[in-house]
Scaffold this active site. Sequence first.
Site, PDB file in Angstrom:
ATOM      1  CG  ASP A 283      -1.711   1.245   1.375  1.00 13.21           C
ATOM      2  OD1 ASP A 283      -2.356   1.620   0.386  1.00 13.21           O
ATOM      3  OD2 ASP A 283      -1.688   1.853   2.458  1.00 13.21           O
ATOM      4  CG  ASP A 482      -0.787   2.063   7.171  1.00 15.40           C
ATOM      5  OD1 ASP A 482      -1.421   1.911   6.111  1.00 15.40           O
ATOM      6  OD2 ASP A 482      -0.447   3.179   7.597  1.00 15.40           O
ATOM      7  CG  ASP A 486      -4.252  -1.069   3.736  1.00 14.13           C
ATOM      8  OD1 ASP A 486      -4.583  -0.771   2.572  1.00 14.13           O
ATOM      9  OD2 ASP A 486      -3.489  -0.379   4.421  1.00 14.13           O
TER      10      ASP A 486
END
Length: 682
Positions: A283, A482, A486
């Site tokens: 990400d 995080d 996600d």
Amino acid sequence: FFINGFKSLWHRAPNMDALVALGSSASFLYSLYALMKAASTMAEFGAEASMKYMDSYYFESAAMILALITVGKTLEAKSKGRTTDALKSLMKLSPKTATLLRDGEEVDVGIEDVGVGDVFVVRPGENVPVDGIVLSGTSAVDESALTGVVSAATVNRSGYLECRATRVGNDTTLSQIIKMVSDAAATKAPVAKVADRISGIFVPMVMVIALAVFFAWMVVGSGVEHSLTRAIAVLVISCPCALGLATPVAIMVGNGVGAKNGILFKTAESLEAAGKVRAVALDKTGTITKGEPAVTDVVPGPGVDIGDLMEAAFSLEQKSEHPLSKAVVAYGLEEGTAAKDVSDFEVLPGNGLTGRMDGAVLRGGNEHFLATVCDIPTKILAVAEHLSKEGKTPLYFAKDDAFLGLIAVADVMKEDSPEAISQLREMGIAVCMLTGDNEVTAEAIGKEAGVDRVVAGVLPGGKADAIKELQKEYGRVAMVGDGINDAPALTTADTGIAIGAGTDVAIDAADVVLMNSTLRDVPAAVRLSRQTLLNIKENLFWAFLYNIICIPLAAGWYNAVFGVGWELSPMVAAAAMSLSSFCVCMNALRLNLFDVHSTKHDKMNVNRLRKEATTMEKTIKVEGMMCQHCEASVKKELEKIRKVESATADHEAGTVVLQLSGDVKEEKLKKAVEEAGFTYVG
């Protein structure tokens, strides 16, 4: 040994205790039989006739088999105990008492008596007893997870703090870490289950081999004594202790090493799976980048002093709570900019801010808003366009109708991200960046980070779908994230890795938690997993090799075939079996010496790197280039494209020769040429 061993025989599931019990029992019973026989012979024929039975006494073997195996188990227990050192050290960190504020007085209580909402104090040098929020006081606290938040077992270095308890008992961060590590040690990796199945087949097989050895020696006329000795030696030496220890001990040590380095594997399966990933999806926000905007460029307008621009921007933006405003304020504080009082402050949603300073109207915001009140120089607009393509957000400022300049703000990359990505690629792992940014911005960040692939324009809900596509292409995929958004992708991936300890949802969804919030721990986790798997394979290899060599030795096969006189007594066989278990434990403990951040053991995927090293050349025709400045503009735009290693422009020939590390879509080349202000021919 006897209770467990014979119970397992009764339940038709013989284990290693059954082999020890059978070997020791057979030694004792045969020795008892020989003693009775000697006694009856002595009574009938005299003492001299009974002497032939003296060599048939194996009472000491029956006892020493148990003694030596118990010694081996003691050594094994001690070495296994060292595998949980990391867990023990974590548990020692947990404070036993806390100082609460009750009716204005400080009261010392046991840690179990602290409740959520209680106010506790922490003096300099003391450990923080539970997780809490600082109410008053200023200090430096080791390992604070977030500003204003303290965690259990962290150390208060200087000041006096008053805090309100937010998580106590088993809910504290430390307790959750301890639970995670101990739970992982209690689970079984897939490779351990294979070893268990082998052990289940192995024990009955050894019993059959021992019987076969006994009858084989009887058939060749060796007598009961020698035949029984060989069979007992086979039973004792082939205990599958080493086979049973090969995996769990390595898993326990691997988890301990991970915990020491802030890498928490939730299960043994996740420790095994991490080393098998073929691609890692990262990400962008908060993982590759810091996740918080920062000022990257300050560009004053023509004739404007940079100090005047910063004074106006700092004074205006400190009134706003917008993340971009906070970036400008933080930069102003770093630079020591003095703020003036701003009155009539107003937020104009979608446009910017306005206020009055020293009688003049200040404005800050986007290009569209500022263009309605002042003229923005063409040169500044060109700079702003260039900054936008680099993924930066330009903020424009004006005083009355005079343009002051612009300040560019961007989510900056973490210092260790390019290094971590480079390490993953050198380990033969493809790296993909997932982001909701537009393609131009995403490509610029992806190229700076050094990833293999960029998937841009991904909405939070689409990350899981992107993982599924990567799984089709690469097989095993790890997702690193995080945030709450996600979580679906972390669950979908073969290995979910949560970076940082901030978001509970992400931690719950992940298989691996990186407590230090650094991307360098991703290759470290893969490296540790691979090393643990290698250690398990070494242990299994040793256990099998030991049995392959020692069972024929105990059976007397080498002596029978080669006549070398190699035979083992049951006592020596017991010592050899214990030694094999001890060796397996000691080999597993070598993992404690492994440096998870050392790259010297990384193995490159030679074929993939060789493919990347092979560049292709492509020539494109471009119209409108008139000079070397034009060549430089085209070159600059084309080299922003990932996989374009270099671009050599020739305005006289009207061509650009490209060196590519992979195929690039023609639409991207055309767009880059047009962005530079020229015409793409083909």
